[in-house]
Design a protein around this motif. Structure first.
Motif, short mmCIF file in Angstrom:
data_model
loop_
_atom_site.label_atom_id
_atom_site.label_comp_id
_atom_site.label_asym_id
_atom_site.label_seq_id
_atom_site.Cartn_x
_atom_site.Cartn_y
_atom_site.Cartn_z
N ASP A 44 41.34 -32.77 -34.28
CA ASP A 44 42.20 -31.73 -34.83
C ASP A 44 41.61 -30.37 -34.49
OD1 ASP A 44 43.84 -30.02 -36.21
OD2 ASP A 44 43.49 -30.93 -38.18
N PRO A 45 42.06 -29.76 -33.38
CA PRO A 45 41.46 -28.51 -32.93
C PRO A 45 41.64 -27.35 -33.90
CG PRO A 45 43.36 -29.07 -31.58
CD PRO A 45 43.11 -30.23 -32.49
N ASP A 46 42.55 -27.48 -34.87
CA ASP A 46 42.75 -26.41 -35.85
C ASP A 46 41.83 -26.57 -37.06
OD1 ASP A 46 44.67 -25.05 -34.38
OD2 ASP A 46 46.25 -26.37 -35.11
N ALA A 47 41.13 -27.70 -37.16
CA ALA A 47 40.22 -27.94 -38.28
C ALA A 47 38.78 -27.74 -37.82
CB ALA A 47 40.40 -29.36 -38.82
N CYS A 48 38.00 -27.10 -38.67
CA CYS A 48 36.62 -26.80 -38.34
C CYS A 48 35.68 -27.93 -38.75
CB CYS A 48 36.21 -25.52 -39.08
SG CYS A 48 35.64 -24.26 -38.00
N LEU A 49 34.88 -28.38 -37.81
CA LEU A 49 33.83 -29.35 -38.10
C LEU A 49 32.62 -28.62 -38.67
CD1 LEU A 49 32.71 -32.26 -37.81
CD2 LEU A 49 31.91 -31.59 -35.55
N ALA A 50 32.33 -27.43 -38.10
CA ALA A 50 31.19 -26.64 -38.55
C ALA A 50 31.51 -25.16 -38.40
CB ALA A 50 29.95 -26.98 -37.76
N SER A 51 31.05 -24.39 -39.36
CA SER A 51 31.17 -22.94 -39.34
C SER A 51 29.83 -22.37 -39.78
CB SER A 51 32.28 -22.49 -40.29
OG SER A 51 32.28 -21.09 -40.40
N ILE A 52 29.20 -21.62 -38.89
CA ILE A 52 27.86 -21.10 -39.16
C ILE A 52 27.91 -19.57 -39.12
CG2 ILE A 52 25.46 -21.07 -38.38
CD1 ILE A 52 26.19 -23.75 -36.87
N PRO A 53 27.69 -18.93 -40.27
CA PRO A 53 27.66 -17.46 -40.27
C PRO A 53 26.46 -16.95 -39.48
CG PRO A 53 27.71 -18.34 -42.52
CD PRO A 53 27.49 -19.49 -41.60
N LEU A 54 26.66 -15.89 -38.70
CA LEU A 54 25.60 -15.30 -37.89
C LEU A 54 25.47 -13.82 -38.19
CD1 LEU A 54 26.55 -16.81 -34.39
CD2 LEU A 54 24.74 -17.62 -35.92
N LEU A 62 21.82 -15.32 -29.69
CA LEU A 62 22.48 -16.52 -29.20
C LEU A 62 23.21 -16.22 -27.88
CD1 LEU A 62 23.24 -19.48 -29.59
CD2 LEU A 62 25.16 -18.72 -31.00
N GLY A 63 23.87 -15.08 -27.81
CA GLY A 63 24.54 -14.69 -26.57
C GLY A 63 23.56 -14.56 -25.42
N SER A 64 22.39 -13.97 -25.68
CA SER A 64 21.37 -13.84 -24.64
C SER A 64 20.84 -15.20 -24.21
CB SER A 64 20.21 -12.97 -25.13
OG SER A 64 20.64 -11.66 -25.32
N LEU A 65 20.64 -16.08 -25.18
CA LEU A 65 20.15 -17.42 -24.85
C LEU A 65 21.14 -18.17 -23.98
CD1 LEU A 65 18.68 -18.63 -28.27
CD2 LEU A 65 17.41 -18.07 -26.19
N LEU A 66 22.41 -18.01 -24.26
CA LEU A 66 23.43 -18.72 -23.48
C LEU A 66 23.69 -18.07 -22.13
CD1 LEU A 66 25.94 -19.51 -26.36
CD2 LEU A 66 24.42 -21.11 -25.21
N GLY A 67 23.63 -16.74 -22.07
CA GLY A 67 23.94 -16.04 -20.83
C GLY A 67 22.79 -15.96 -19.85
N GLY A 68 21.57 -15.88 -20.36
CA GLY A 68 20.39 -15.74 -19.50
C GLY A 68 20.23 -16.87 -18.51
N PRO A 69 20.29 -18.13 -18.94
CA PRO A 69 20.12 -19.23 -17.99
C PRO A 69 21.15 -19.23 -16.86
CG PRO A 69 19.86 -20.04 -20.22
CD PRO A 69 20.35 -18.62 -20.31
N GLN A 70 22.38 -18.81 -17.16
CA GLN A 70 23.40 -18.76 -16.11
C GLN A 70 23.03 -17.74 -15.05
OE1 GLN A 70 26.84 -17.89 -18.49
NE2 GLN A 70 27.43 -20.03 -18.60
N LEU A 71 22.53 -16.59 -15.48
CA LEU A 71 22.12 -15.56 -14.53
C LEU A 71 20.95 -16.05 -13.70
CD1 LEU A 71 22.33 -12.71 -13.40
CD2 LEU A 71 20.85 -11.96 -15.27
N ALA A 122 21.20 -8.47 -26.55
CA ALA A 122 22.29 -8.45 -27.52
C ALA A 122 23.58 -9.02 -26.94
CB ALA A 122 22.52 -7.03 -28.04
N GLY A 123 23.45 -10.11 -26.20
CA GLY A 123 24.63 -10.77 -25.67
C GLY A 123 25.19 -10.14 -24.41
N GLU A 124 24.54 -9.11 -23.89
CA GLU A 124 24.99 -8.45 -22.68
C GLU A 124 23.93 -8.56 -21.60
OE1 GLU A 124 26.47 -4.46 -23.07
OE2 GLU A 124 27.09 -4.83 -25.12
N ILE A 125 24.35 -8.46 -20.36
CA ILE A 125 23.43 -8.44 -19.23
C ILE A 125 23.42 -7.03 -18.66
CG2 ILE A 125 22.91 -9.35 -16.95
CD1 ILE A 125 22.63 -11.46 -19.13
N LEU A 126 22.22 -6.46 -18.54
CA LEU A 126 22.06 -5.14 -17.92
C LEU A 126 21.49 -5.37 -16.52
CD1 LEU A 126 20.24 -3.39 -20.92
CD2 LEU A 126 22.67 -3.32 -20.38
N PRO A 127 22.34 -5.35 -15.49
CA PRO A 127 21.84 -5.61 -14.13
C PRO A 127 21.12 -4.39 -13.57
CG PRO A 127 24.18 -5.16 -14.06
CD PRO A 127 23.77 -5.14 -15.52
N SER A 128 20.15 -4.63 -12.71
CA SER A 128 19.41 -3.57 -12.01
C SER A 128 18.99 -2.45 -12.95
CB SER A 128 20.25 -3.00 -10.87
OG SER A 128 20.62 -4.01 -9.98
#
Length: 160
Positions: A44-54, A62-71, A122-128
Motif C-alpha cells: 500500500d504505497p499510501d500507507a507508511c511503514l516507517a516515519s522518522i523525524p529528522l 543523510l543527504g551528504s551520505l547518500l550523495g557523496g558515494p555517487q559523486l 548539507a545535502g548539496e555538492i559544491l563542485p570545484s
C-alpha cells in the motif's frame, strides 16, 4: 530516476521515489520546516511503514551520505583509465584543525599533490571549491590523487 512530488494541503510536500522493489522512499517537508524520512508499505504505497523525524542537520548529513558515494563513483569511473589515480571521500571531523578555515589554508594540492574536487555539505555538492571556501565540520571532501597523496591529504585535514 524520477522523484514524485505530492502537495499535502495544510502539511507541506512529499517527495519520493519508487525503488526497484516497488516500495516508495522519500521525505515529507512540513510547512514549519520539519522533515521526515518515510518508507511506504510494499502492498500500500499510501500507507507508511516507517516515519522518522529528522533535524535539519540530520537531513543534511543523510543527504551528504547518500550523495557523496555517487559523486565518488562517477569520478572513479572517469579516472578508471588513469593508472595510479583514485578518488576518495574524507569526512572533516569536528577536531580538524581546518574546520572553520578556508580550503586554501590547508595547502593540500601544494603539499600532497592531491586535489579537493568537491565538497558534500548539507545535502548539496559544491563542485570545484575555491581556495576561499570555508571548510566546516561534517563536510565530506572529495579528493583525487595518488594513494600517497590521498593518505597525506586525509592526515592533514584531520590533524593526524
Amino acid at each position: 530516476m524520477d522523484v514524485e512530488e505530492t502537495p499535502l494541503p495544510g502539511i507541506g510536500v512529499r517527495r519520493e521515489l519508487v525503488l526497484d522493489s516497488g516500495r516508495r522512499v522519500g521525505i515529507v517537508i512540513h510547512r514549519d520546516g520539519e522533515t521526515e524520512l518515510i518508507v511506504s508499505k510494499l502492498d500500500d504505497p499510501d500507507a507508511c511503514l516507517a516515519s522518522i523525524p529528522l533535524s535539519v542537520q540530520e537531513a543534511a548529513t543523510l543527504g551528504s551520505l547518500l550523495g557523496g558515494p555517487q559523486l565518488v563513483a562517477q569520478l572513479s569511473e572517469e579516472h578508471r583509465e588513469l593508472p595510479g589515480i583514485r578518488t576518495i571521500q574524507v569526512p572533516l571531523t569536528r577536531n580538524s584543525p581546518f574546520a572553520g578555515r578556508s580550503l586554501g589554508d590547508a595547502h593540500i594540492r601544494s603539499s600532497t599533490g592531491a586535489s579537493i574536487v568537491a565538497i558534500a555539505r548539507a545535502g548539496e555538492i559544491l563542485p570545484s571549491p575555491a581556495p576561499s571556501e570555508e571548510l566546516r565540520a561534517e563536510d565530506v571532501l572529495v579528493i583525487v590523487g595518488t594513494d600517497e597523496g590521498l593518505a597525506a591529504a586525509a592526515a592533514i585535514l584531520n590533524g593526524s
